[in-house]
Design a protein around this motif. Structure first.
Motif: not given
Ligand SMILES: Nc1ncnc2c1ncn2[C@@H]1O[C@H](COP(=O)(O)OP(=O)(O)OP(=O)(O)O)[C@@H](O)[C@H]1O
Length: 290
Positions: A271-272, A274
């Protein structure tokens, strides 16, 4: 001609409660190396052994091909060292007297450069060294390390206790120093901001040995926390996965580029992601190296 400023082979010393080394390393011209590690991991000892302030049990140190145990003064002319309280034994001397003493050790002591730096860092030459504040002592050590135009700087926590403005000036000075492609720096630090600002490589020291040598920009690019739609076993166990969390499925990977391909092949969507802070990455590397 060798491209190395410093070459260390099998450098080792045993203390009652601590074993340093054996350590092997080479420092290429044009590089800034950050020596990082927990308290008591051996960073200062490394500097002391390289400079033969402590005599090693075994091993060799060459600075620009000069064997430091044989051509000590020739080799040390090429090195600028700022360590912790190295001038404490001369505490009764004023900064001016201390500078005169230190200048005898170096043929290339540059009086003009010394004067400029003393003024730049607002150091009162009439003050006795022992009465200087901790930050001022650091600046004095830094000035003394720089003024004989060395090719290699060995800086042991050079900014510790130094005020923000002076620290900026010192960092600019180091950037200027590195404009010369023949120069190199090894500096120890606990501050990620200093590693970010200055270092090309990070060498991680643990219990007297160097457990990892990493390129700073590369680890910042490749270490990533990635949130996934699901977390199958093959991903949990993958060699590029350093840690995983099943509750809010996410992984820490040390090779994002490859991991993306692995996830695509396994049909696992993310999803994402970092980027991670240097501190966090270094903590993982230290843990892994144990
Ligand atoms: N002269 C000495 N005599 C006995 N032991 C020593 C000596 N010098 C260093 N050591 C040992 O070496 C260990 C490592 O110390 P060192 O100062 O190199 O750590 P460091 O990584 O620089 O720590 P810090 O981050 O706290 O500055 C010490 O814990 C001590 O056991």
């Amino acid at each position: 001609m060798s491209n190395y400023v410093l070459e260390v082979e099998q450098l080792a010393k045993s203390f009652k409660y601590f074993q340093f080394g054996p350590v092997d390393l080479q420092v290429e011209k044009g590089t800034v190396i950050g020596l990082v590690g927990e308290n008591g991991s051996g960073k200062s000892t490394f500097f002391h052994l390289v400079l033969q302030l402590l005599s090693p049990d075994r091993g060799t140190v060459h600075c620009l091909t000069h064997d430091i145990s044989v051509n000590s003064s020739t080799a040390k002319e090429k090195i600028g060292y700022a360590g912790n309280n190295i001038y404490e034994g001369y505490g009764q001397l004023t900064i001016k007297q201390l500078a005169q003493l230190v200048s005898y050790w170096y043929r290339h002591w540059d009086k003009d450069k010394y004067r400029t730096m003393i003024e730049k860092y607002q150091i009162n030459e009439k003050e006795k060294y022992q009465n200087c504040s901790a930050g001022t002592k650091k600046k004095v050590e830094f000035v003394f390390a720089m003024v004989h135009s060395p090719q290699l700087l060995l800086l042991d926590e050079p900014f510790s206790g130094v005020d923000i403005r002076s620290k900026r000036k010192m960092q600019e000075e180091l950037a200027d120093f590195m404009e010369n492609p023949h120069n190199a720096i090894i500096l120890s630090t606990h501050q990620q901001e200093e590693m970010n600002a200055l270092c090309d490589y990070l060498w991680i020291m643990d219990q007297g040995t160097i457990i990892a040598k990493v390129e700073k920009d590369e680890i910042l690019q490749q270490w990533m926390r990635v949130w996934l739609k699901d977390l199958p076993n093959e991903i949990k166990q993958h060699r590029y996965v350093v840690e995983y969390d099943v509750e809010t499925p996410n992984i820490v990977t040390n090779n994002f580029e490859e991991m993306e391909k692995v996830l695509a092949r396994s049909n696992v969507a993310y999803t994402h992601f970092k980027r991670m802070e240097l501190d966090e990455i270094l903590a993982y590397i230290m843990e892994e190296g144990r």
